[in-house]
Write an enzyme that holds these catalytic residues in place. Structure first.
Site: not given
Ligand code: ADP
Length: 173
Positions: A22, A46, A95, A133
């Site tokens: 992130h 959630k 990703r 996450s």
């Molecule tokens: P969600 O709650 O939608 O599952 P996340 O909080 O994990 O999403 O991610 C929000 C955004 O960050 C999404 O666009 C996701 O693809 C991107 N993202 C998550 N992890 C990574 C990473 N390791 N590298 C690049 N982008 C990421």
């Protein structure tokens, strides 16, 4: 041009917890846009590990050197949130190929809801593309001894202790 909403982007997600993946997207987004607003989505269905306020504080700390990054929570549609903060771009990180399938559907849906708002994708950096996450929570659950050493490869330093504290047994606190 000041006040041009196409120069402002929102980057939304759960950030539960925020990861180095992130942070990489936030840093790169902050270079591309005048304002980057990180939107922490609140999903009433959630049970999150960190409260919205805790996630605001964690993202704020890890992005504290980026003056054009703002952080807030939202519980409505992403496009509504974008309009509320005067942003005409949705920034997403991708990703994997399987991410693209889901992102494609989401981008089409958002475009039909709000044709004036564009989705922009950044490819994950290769050293962070495996980080999610969910993976972080699995590692933290292994226990402080094992997790403490490996977590620094996945999350910003400021996230490590609050994360481990969540999985400590009451007797270890
Ligand atoms: P969600 O709650 O939608 O599952 P996340 O909080 O994990 O999403 O991610 C929000 C955004 O960050 C999404 O666009 C996701 O693809 C991107 N993202 C998550 N992890 C990574 C990473 N390791 N590298 C690049 N982008 C990421």
């Amino acid at each position: 041009m000041p006040g041009d909403s196409t120069r402002n982007a929102v980057y939304v997600g759960s950030f539960d917890p925020p990861t180095l993946g992130h942070l990489d997207i936030i840093r790169r987004g902050a270079r591309l846009f005048d304002r980057l607003i990180v939107g922490i989505g609140i999903n009433p269905d959630k049970e999150p590990l960190f409260s919205p306020d805790e996630r605001i504080a964690l993202v704020g700390e890890m992005a504290s050197d980026l003056p054009n990054v703002e952080i807030s929570c939202f519980d409505n549609l992403t496009v509504t949130f974008a309009r509320d903060v005067d942003a005409a771009v949705l920034l997403r990180g991708v990703r994997t190929v399987s991410d693209i399938e889901m992102e494609f559907t989401m981008a089409l849906t958002n475009h039909s809801l709000a044709p004036d708002i564009e989705t922009v994708f950044l490819m994950a950096s290769d050293k962070y593309s495996h980080i999610s996450s969910t993976l972080i929570k699995q590692i933290a659950r292994m226990g402080p001894d094992l997790a403490a050493t490996s977590l620094e490869r996945f999350v910003p330093v400021c996230v490590i202790e609050p994360l481990l504290a969540r999985y400590r047994k009451p007797t270890e606190r």
